[in-house]
Design an enzyme around this catalytic site. Structure first.
Site, short mmCIF file in Angstrom:
data_model
loop_
_atom_site.label_atom_id
_atom_site.label_comp_id
_atom_site.label_asym_id
_atom_site.label_seq_id
_atom_site.Cartn_x
_atom_site.Cartn_y
_atom_site.Cartn_z
CG ASP A 144 59.81 18.28 47.99
OD1 ASP A 144 59.26 19.47 47.91
OD2 ASP A 144 58.92 17.22 48.06
NE ARG A 145 64.04 16.73 53.17
CZ ARG A 145 63.57 15.55 53.25
NH1 ARG A 145 64.08 14.53 52.14
NH2 ARG A 145 62.81 14.71 53.97
CG ASN A 184 59.48 9.34 48.95
OD1 ASN A 184 60.98 9.12 48.15
ND2 ASN A 184 59.88 10.01 49.99
CG HIS A 185 60.34 14.03 48.11
ND1 HIS A 185 60.25 15.13 49.13
CD2 HIS A 185 61.19 13.06 49.05
CE1 HIS A 185 60.75 14.85 50.36
NE2 HIS A 185 60.96 13.73 50.30
CG HIS A 227 62.62 6.84 44.66
ND1 HIS A 227 63.71 7.87 44.47
CD2 HIS A 227 62.14 7.08 46.10
CE1 HIS A 227 63.95 8.55 45.67
NE2 HIS A 227 62.93 8.10 46.33
CG HIS A 283 64.10 6.14 49.21
ND1 HIS A 283 63.31 7.14 49.35
CD2 HIS A 283 63.59 5.24 50.30
CE1 HIS A 283 62.29 7.11 50.06
NE2 HIS A 283 62.46 5.54 50.77
NE ARG A 309 62.87 5.78 53.95
CZ ARG A 309 63.83 6.78 53.53
NH1 ARG A 309 63.23 7.94 53.58
NH2 ARG A 309 64.96 6.53 53.03
CG ASP A 363 66.89 10.88 46.37
OD1 ASP A 363 66.92 9.46 45.58
OD2 ASP A 363 66.44 10.77 47.31
CG HIS A 385 65.86 15.58 47.57
ND1 HIS A 385 64.39 15.62 47.61
CD2 HIS A 385 66.40 14.37 47.88
CE1 HIS A 385 64.10 14.57 48.05
NE2 HIS A 385 65.19 13.81 48.43
CG ASP A 417 62.92 11.48 46.32
OD1 ASP A 417 61.79 11.26 45.99
OD2 ASP A 417 63.22 11.49 47.32
#
Length: 313
Positions: free
Chosen positions: A91-92, A120-121, A170, A244, A217, A60, A62, A88
């Protein structure tokens, strides 16, 4: 491949990559053309991309753009090194726009040197909650760039196999999928479903259990050593490499080295204090983990607070 109607010259791409490496995001029209070309390239790839060694696997990112630049300093610049990113990208972090645009530009410029797998993002719904959507609005004044990028998400592959021995994904496995051929048959060109095999590949996690369990999750499953070893045996694989999950030490081996988690976002969310890693596989698939810290403060730019919510864990 036939000439693309969305052709971007190498000169244009090199110039865009140079700007992106400096932390500058592309203009809206440039993003549109880049995304159209990326969709053409990604759309020709299988759900299980065949990747040759040597290659460097990355977990990831991110939106931690300056740490992505640090990653390339540690692992070597593309195309001098081959890369496989496990999803991923957004995001974040503060710089999802620049991060995803750089990886996409590198993919279009060097399609055989860099492989991208969907996390998943890479989802319309998730990015509207965890930062990428708001960042696009803030930097471009509209949702157009977000729409161009999320359309690309639907074309990103679900997994890869390195030299028929290493399965890269992932998240993890699915109780609905026992062979690579079953993954190849999935229709990936859609928003990430809330359940089912495509969802499981992006959301599931390994756990010290037997068989399958319910994931905390709320999507995907948790799965045990027996599940991993059965999948590897059925598909003639040596190891599963996935991302992940935050790992404070940068990577984590499990189940007699039949699975490894690689995490590539150091000091995750700018507060977790973890180190990051990349996994280098040589021509003989010998593994070398490289650990790295967050980019030095004097090499990163911290955005000015402007009332937009922070997105953390």
């Amino acid at each position: 491949m036939a000439a693309s109607k969305f052709a971007l010259s190498f000169h244009n791409l090199d110039e865009q990559i140079e700007r992106l490496m400096k932390g500058e995001h592309l203009r809206e029209g440039e993003v549109k053309n880049l995304c159209l070309r990326a969709r053409e390239i990604l759309g020709e790839e299988s759900n299980v991309v065949h990747v040759r060694a040597p290659v460097t696997l990355c977990g990831d990112i991110h939106g931690q753009f300056y740490d992505l630049v640090e990653l390339f300093k540690v692992g070597g610049e593309c195309p001098d090194a081959n890369y496989l990113f496990l999803g991923d990208f957004v995001d974040r972090g503060h710089y999802s726009v620049e991060t995803f645009q750089l990886l996409l530009a590198l993919k279009v410029r060097y399609p055989l040197r860099i492989t991208l797998i969907r996390g998943n993002h890479e989802s319309r719904q998730i990015t509207q909650v965890y930062g990428f959507y708001d960042e696009c609005l803030r930097k471009y004044g509209s949702a157009n760039v977000w729409k161009y990028c999320t359309e690309v998400f639907d074309y990103i592959s679900l997994s890869a196999v390195i030299e028929n021995s290493v399965f890269a994904v992932h998240g993890g496995l699915s109780p609905s999928l026992s062979t690579l051929d079953e993954i190849r048959e999935l229709d990936r060109k859609q928003e990430v479903p809330h359940e089912g095999p495509m969802c499981d590949l992006m959301w599931s996690d390994p756990e010290e259990i037997t068989g399958w369990g319910i994931s905390p999750r709320g999507a995907g499953y948790v799965f045990g050593e027996d599940v991993v070893k059965m999948f590897n045996r059925q598909n003639n694989l040596d190891i599963i490499c996935r991302a992940h999950q935050l790992v404070m030490e940068g990577y984590k081996k499990m189940f007699d080295d039949s699975l490894v988690t690689v995490w590539s976002a150091p000091n995750y969310c700018y507060r977790c204090g973890n180190v990051a890693s990349i996994l280098e596989l040589n021509e003989n698939l010998e593994k070398c983990f490289k650990i790295f810290d967050a980019a030095p403060k004097d090499e990163r730019v911290v955005p000015v607070k402007n009332g937009v919510p922070d997105y953390f864990l």
